[in-house]
Scaffold this active site. Sequence first.
Site, PDB file in Angstrom:
ATOM      1  N   TYR A  25     -27.033  59.137 -33.151  1.00  0.00           N
ATOM      2  CA  TYR A  25     -28.395  59.597 -33.437  1.00  0.00           C
ATOM      3  C   TYR A  25     -28.495  61.118 -33.302  1.00  0.00           C
ATOM      4  CZ  TYR A  25     -33.507  59.821 -33.201  1.00  0.00           C
ATOM      5  OH  TYR A  25     -34.823  60.119 -33.437  1.00  0.00           O
TER       6      TYR A  25
ATOM      7  N   SER B 298     -35.337  65.776 -34.429  1.00  0.00           N
ATOM      8  CA  SER B 298     -35.645  65.230 -33.108  1.00  0.00           C
ATOM      9  C   SER B 298     -35.158  66.201 -32.043  1.00  0.00           C
ATOM     10  CB  SER B 298     -34.938  63.877 -32.920  1.00  0.00           C
ATOM     11  OG  SER B 298     -34.965  63.465 -31.567  1.00  0.00           O
TER      12      SER B 298
END
Length: 256
Positions: free
Chosen positions: A136, A123
Amino acid sequence: MSDRLVVVTGAASGIGQATARAFAARGARVIGVDLADVDGYRADVSDAAQMEELAAAVLRDHGVPDVLVSNAGIGITGPFLATTAADWDRIVGVNLLGVVHGARVFAPAMAERGSGHIVNVASAAAFAPSRSLSAYGATKAAVVMFSESLRGELAAHGVGVTVICPGQVKTPITTSTRFVDLSTEDEAAARIRMGEQYRRALPPEKVAAAILRAVDKNPPMRSVGIDAKLAHGLWRTAPWLMRRVARNGPADRVGR
């Protein structure tokens, strides 16, 4: 891709589903893996034993994969000070160890054959620090470095490795992300805000197309989406600016 064997984790929806369909449209034999209903195998990528059983079944019944796309992932957003040990165990298990397990159970057979490609989906959060994405972002940054190291090792065996770093993508992660330190009412409001943020986000088919190109060209990394490319460029050239954004930016965003 005619008749090449492709394994895709997180294939029931979002990027994984779009990727499975894109490979199938190119003539590949696609095996989907997910916890949800999927035309393939059900497995929890965070469970080492389940992944070993998955690999044994795939190798026995279908052969050595030509491509492995480790895409399965979950989201957690909120302050580190409110993130529990259980939260960390879950997100590390899926986002990082899920990628590790995928490579661990399939890469040896690829290396022995002398060909193959592994695509790990990370990501833009890997290089865009945020006050609400400590868990995350940490898992996605770890996937980037794991992929770089794995690429260095497997090159001698004829196996390529690429890490894909999408920006915001319209996927179900916006509805399944866990919001820590929020009441039920506040979490519902945060989910609505996130849905609004993602209304004009990149469609998952764009990421799927980047994954197919990565298998063709074997780049070490690809950022997908203007936001991801901008974040990556700023992290390389103006990290001080990214650190300022991390202190003052929105508190309920998630990377993909």
